[in-house]
Design an enzyme around this catalytic site. Structure first.
Site, mmCIF file in Angstrom:
data_model
loop_
_atom_site.group_PDB
_atom_site.id
_atom_site.type_symbol
_atom_site.label_atom_id
_atom_site.label_comp_id
_atom_site.label_asym_id
_atom_site.label_seq_id
_atom_site.Cartn_x
_atom_site.Cartn_y
_atom_site.Cartn_z
ATOM 1 N N LYS A 134 -0.205 -2.119 -8.936
ATOM 2 C CA LYS A 134 0.618 -1.851 -7.856
ATOM 3 C C LYS A 134 1.385 -0.652 -8.379
ATOM 4 O O LYS A 134 1.619 -0.184 -9.688
ATOM 5 C CB LYS A 134 1.633 -2.744 -7.378
ATOM 6 C CG LYS A 134 2.334 -2.596 -6.048
ATOM 7 C CD LYS A 134 1.193 -3.182 -5.000
ATOM 8 C CE LYS A 134 1.690 -2.815 -3.709
ATOM 9 N NZ LYS A 134 1.085 -3.480 -2.489
ATOM 10 N N ASP A 174 1.035 1.395 1.122
ATOM 11 C CA ASP A 174 1.937 0.423 1.183
ATOM 12 C C ASP A 174 3.107 0.985 1.777
ATOM 13 O O ASP A 174 2.808 2.089 2.605
ATOM 14 C CB ASP A 174 2.404 -0.140 -0.123
ATOM 15 C CG ASP A 174 3.212 -1.604 0.018
ATOM 16 O OD1 ASP A 174 2.512 -2.451 0.134
ATOM 17 O OD2 ASP A 174 4.250 -1.566 -0.104
HETATM 18 P P1 NDP Z 1 5.181 0.804 6.471
HETATM 19 O O1 NDP Z 1 5.943 1.933 5.771
HETATM 20 O O2 NDP Z 1 4.172 1.304 7.433
HETATM 21 O O3 NDP Z 1 6.352 -0.029 7.732
HETATM 22 C C1 NDP Z 1 7.150 -0.548 6.938
HETATM 23 C C2 NDP Z 1 8.244 -1.220 8.043
HETATM 24 O O4 NDP Z 1 8.907 -2.086 7.433
HETATM 25 C C3 NDP Z 1 8.900 -0.035 8.693
HETATM 26 O O5 NDP Z 1 9.265 -0.705 9.988
HETATM 27 C C4 NDP Z 1 10.258 -0.017 8.032
HETATM 28 O O6 NDP Z 1 11.392 0.295 8.668
HETATM 29 C C5 NDP Z 1 10.453 -1.740 7.626
HETATM 30 N N1 NDP Z 1 11.188 -1.723 6.473
HETATM 31 C C6 NDP Z 1 10.776 -1.397 5.181
HETATM 32 N N2 NDP Z 1 11.875 -1.544 4.379
HETATM 33 C C7 NDP Z 1 12.772 -2.136 5.036
HETATM 34 C C8 NDP Z 1 14.054 -2.859 4.885
HETATM 35 N N3 NDP Z 1 14.306 -2.723 3.513
HETATM 36 N N4 NDP Z 1 14.700 -3.443 5.748
HETATM 37 C C9 NDP Z 1 14.220 -3.658 6.930
HETATM 38 N N5 NDP Z 1 12.971 -2.964 7.456
HETATM 39 C C10 NDP Z 1 12.471 -2.436 6.524
HETATM 40 O O7 NDP Z 1 4.456 -0.348 5.570
HETATM 41 P P2 NDP Z 1 3.565 -1.496 5.793
HETATM 42 O O8 NDP Z 1 3.414 -1.729 7.281
HETATM 43 O O9 NDP Z 1 2.259 -0.929 5.225
HETATM 44 O O10 NDP Z 1 4.018 -2.698 4.868
HETATM 45 C C11 NDP Z 1 4.982 -3.539 5.372
HETATM 46 C C12 NDP Z 1 4.624 -4.873 4.499
HETATM 47 O O11 NDP Z 1 3.404 -5.302 4.465
HETATM 48 C C13 NDP Z 1 5.066 -4.493 3.071
HETATM 49 O O12 NDP Z 1 5.848 -5.642 2.626
HETATM 50 C C14 NDP Z 1 3.727 -4.389 2.403
HETATM 51 O O13 NDP Z 1 3.826 -4.656 0.673
HETATM 52 C C15 NDP Z 1 3.000 -5.321 2.990
HETATM 53 N N6 NDP Z 1 1.490 -5.080 2.924
HETATM 54 C C16 NDP Z 1 1.024 -3.820 3.274
HETATM 55 C C17 NDP Z 1 -0.429 -3.648 3.213
HETATM 56 C C18 NDP Z 1 -1.072 -2.556 3.868
HETATM 57 O O14 NDP Z 1 -2.265 -2.579 3.955
HETATM 58 N N7 NDP Z 1 -0.198 -1.667 4.392
HETATM 59 C C19 NDP Z 1 -1.247 -4.712 2.549
HETATM 60 C C20 NDP Z 1 -0.621 -6.014 2.212
HETATM 61 C C21 NDP Z 1 0.692 -5.992 2.410
HETATM 62 P P3 NDP Z 1 11.960 1.863 8.372
HETATM 63 O O15 NDP Z 1 11.117 2.785 8.756
HETATM 64 O O16 NDP Z 1 13.386 1.873 8.952
HETATM 65 O O17 NDP Z 1 12.148 1.636 6.661
#
Ligand code: NDP
Length: 454
Positions: A134, A174
Site C-alpha cells: 500500500k 484508493d
Molecule cells: P474516494 O476518495 O473515492 O472517496 C472517499 C469518501 O470517503 C469521500 O466521500 C470522502 O469525503 C469520505 N472520507 C474520506 N475520509 C474521510 C474522513 N476522515 N471522514 C469522513 N469521510 C471521509 O475513496 P474510495 O471510495 O476509493 O475509498 C473509500 C474506502 O474504501 C477507503 O477506506 C478505501 O481504503 C476503501 N477501499 C477502496 C477500494 C477502491 O477500489 N477504491 C478498494 C478497497 C477498499 P471527503 O471528500 O469529504 O473527504
C-alpha cells in the site's frame, strides 16, 4: 520477544512487541491486533505455525520493505510545497505487491502499514496470486486544480517508478486517487521508463489498458458479499433500506448495485455531513456533483428538492436501515453508532471501506447476531478485478463487462464461502472476521513456510 510455546501467550507477547517497535501507529496496532486475536484456534490445530523457532509471526508483522520519499511540487501561483510519499511493500509470498495509493492529509506511515497489512490477507482471500502492499501521500487533492494534481502526481511518480513494475509492485487507487490521478501517474511512468508496461498500475481508463468493471468492482463486490451473508439467513436485498456512508468511488457503486438488486439506498456522506433522501438516492445527481463537479454532498440536498435533507456534521448511522455499508474511511462506525443501528433493526453490515468499524462496534454487531462482513473479505472485489486487469494486460486482451462481472460475482461467492467455512471449521460459526483472517493467514503462512527463510 518471550520464547513461549503457549499459543495465546505467544500472540500476546507478539502484539506487545509490535506495539513497542512501531510507536505512534495506532491504526497499524489495531489492524495487527484484529488479525492476531483471530489466530489462536489455528495454532491449537497447527502448532507448527506458531513455533517460535520459525519466527513466522514476527516476519508477517514486519514489512519486507518501506519506502519514504520527498514529493516537491509547485502550485498554480508558483509556490513550492513539500509532501511525503510512502510505499510499503509488505508481503510478496503469493505474488507481486498489490494495493492502492491514498492521497489524504491523514496519511502517515502507520496508516499505510495498517492498509498494507490488511491487504496481505485480503489479496490471499481472492486466490489470485497477489502479494500485499500500500502507499500514498499526505497530499490533499481537495480544492486543487487539475494542473496542480498533475504536477503532484508527476513528482510522486518520479521517485516511485524505480520501486514498481508489473512483476514487482502494482499500485492502484484508493481515497483521493481515482481515474484522473492514475492517468497522470501512468503517463509519467511511461515517460520516465520509455516502456508501455500496462500492468504496472491498475484502475486505468478503458481505452488504454483498463478493465471493464474495475471502477465498479469494490462497491459491487461489497453488495454481493452482503447478499451472500443474507442468503445464508434466508433473506435477500430486494426491498431492504440501506444506509451507505461516503460519496466516493466505493459508495457510488455500492449505491448503484443496491439499486440494481431492488434495495433502497437512502444516504450518502462526506467528511462534512450526510444527506438522507426518503425517495432513495438519485444516483445521476450524486455522480454529477461528486464526479463531474467535485463538489460536496450538501449540494445534493440543495438541488434534489424536498425529499432530501442535509445534516451537517451528523452521523449517517442515525438513519434507520436494514443493511449498512460503511464505505468512507477507517473507524467511522463506533460503539454508539453500532448501538443505534442495532436498535433500528440492522440485519447486515458489509465493510466497503478498510477497517471502518471499531473493534467495540464489531463485537456489538456480533453479539446482537448481525451478519458482519469485514473489509478484508467484503471489499476484496476491487483488488480482485485489479488482478483481472493485470491478466488482461499480460495477454493484451480486453474482456467484456459481462465476463468481468461474472468473474467478480464468482470471486465474491468464493470469498464468502471460504470465510464462512473456515469460521465453521474453527468453531466460530457465522463469524466472518475469524473466518477471513484465518483463511487469508493460512494461505500466506503456508507459502512463506515452503519458500525458506524470507
Ligand atoms: P474516494 O476518495 O473515492 O472517496 C472517499 C469518501 O470517503 C469521500 O466521500 C470522502 O469525503 C469520505 N472520507 C474520506 N475520509 C474521510 C474522513 N476522515 N471522514 C469522513 N469521510 C471521509 O475513496 P474510495 O471510495 O476509493 O475509498 C473509500 C474506502 O474504501 C477507503 O477506506 C478505501 O481504503 C476503501 N477501499 C477502496 C477500494 C477502491 O477500489 N477504491 C478498494 C478497497 C477498499 P471527503 O471528500 O469529504 O473527504
Amino acid at each position: 520477544m518471550k520464547d513461549t510455546k503457549d499459543p495465546q501467550a505467544r500472540l500476546d507477547a507478539l502484539r506487545a512487541d509490535t506495539e513497542r517497535r512501531n510507536p505512534a501507529q495506532p491504526e497499524f496496532h489495531q489492524a495487527v491486533r484484529e488479525v492476531l486475536d483471530s489466530l489462536a484456534p489455528v495454532f491449537a490445530v497447527r502448532p507448527e505455525l506458531a513455533d517460535p523457532s520459525l519466527g513466522l509471526l514476527e516476519r508477517i508483522v514486519e514489512p519486507e520493505r518501506q519506502i519514504l520519499f520527498r514529493v516537491p511540487w509547485q502550485d498554480d501561483h508558483g509556490r513550492i510545497h513539500v509532501n511525503r510519499g510512502y510505499r510499503v511493500e509488505f508481503n510478496s509470498a503469493l505474488g507481486p505487491y498489490k494495493g492502492g495509493l491514498r492521497f489524504h492529509p491523514s496519511v502517515d506511515i502507520g496508516v499505510v502499514k495498517f492498509l498494507g497489512f490488511e491487504q496481505i490477507f485480503k489479496n490471499a482471500l481472492t486466490g489470485l496470486g497477489i502479494g500485499g502492499g500500500k502507499g500514498g501521500s499526505d497530499f490533499d487533492p481537495h480544492g486543487k486544480s487539475d494542473a496542480e494534481v498533475m504536477r503532484f502526481c508527476q513528482s510522486f511518480m518520479t521517485e516511485l517508478y524505480r520501486h514498481i513494475g508489473e512483476h514487482t509492485d502494482v499500485p492502484a487507487g484508493d481515497i483521493g486517487v481515482g481515474g484522473r490521478e492514475i492517468g497522470y501517474l501512468f503517463g509519467q511512468y511511461r515517460r520516465i521508463t520509455n516502456r508501455w508496461e500496462a500492468g504496472v498500475l491498475t484502475g486505468k481508463g478503458q481505452g488504454w489498458g483498463g478493465s471493464a468493471i474495475r471502477p465498479e468492482a469494490t462497491g459491487y463486490g461489497s453488495v454481493l458479499f452482503a447478499a451472500e451473508m443474507l442468503a445464508v439467513r434466508g433473506l435477500g436485498l430486494s426491498g431492504q433500506t440501506a444506509v451507505v456512508s461516503g460519496s466516493g468511488n466505493v459508495a457510488i457503486y455500492t449505491i448503484e448495485k443496491l439499486q440494481q438488486l431492488g434495495a433502497n439506498p437512502v444516504t450518502a456522506s462526506d467528511s462534512q455531513g450526510y444527506v438522507v433522501d426518503e425517495k432513495g438516492i438519485d444516483l445521476a445527481l450524486l455522480r454529477q456533483i461528486k464526479e463531474v463537479e467535485r463538489g460536496r454532498v450538501s449540494e445534493y440536498a440543495a438541488r434534489r428538492g424536498p425529499s432530501a435533507k442535509y445534516v451537517a456534521g451528523g452521523s449517517v448511522w442515525d438513519v434507520a436501515a436494514d443493511v449498512a455499508f460503511p464505505s468512507a474511511t477507517q473507524n467511522e462506525l463506533g460503539e454508539e453508532a453500532a448501538r443505534t443501528l442495532i436498535r433500528n433493526g440492522v440485519k447486515a453490515v458489509s465493510e466497503g471501506a478498510n477497517m471502518p468499524t471499531t473493534p467495540e462496534a464489531v463485537r456489538l454487531f456480533q453479539e446482537a447476531g448481525v451478519a458482519f462482513g469485514p473489509g478484508k473479505a467484503a471489499n476484496a472485489g476491487g483488488v480482485a478485478v485489479s488482478a483481472l486487469e493485470m491478466a488482461q494486460n499480460a495477454s493484451r486482451s480486453a474482456w467484456t463487462p459481462a465476463r468481468v462481472e461474472e468473474e467478480l460475482a464468482e470471486i465474491m461467492r468464493s470469498i464468502h464461502a471460504v470465510s464462512y467455512e473456515t469460521a465453521e471449521r474453527y468453531g466460530a460459526p457465522g463469524d466472518y472476521v475469524t473466518g477471513a483472517n484465518i483463511a487469508g493467514f493460512e494461505r500466506v503462512a503456508d507459502a512463506m513456510l515452503v519458500q525458506g527463510l524470507i
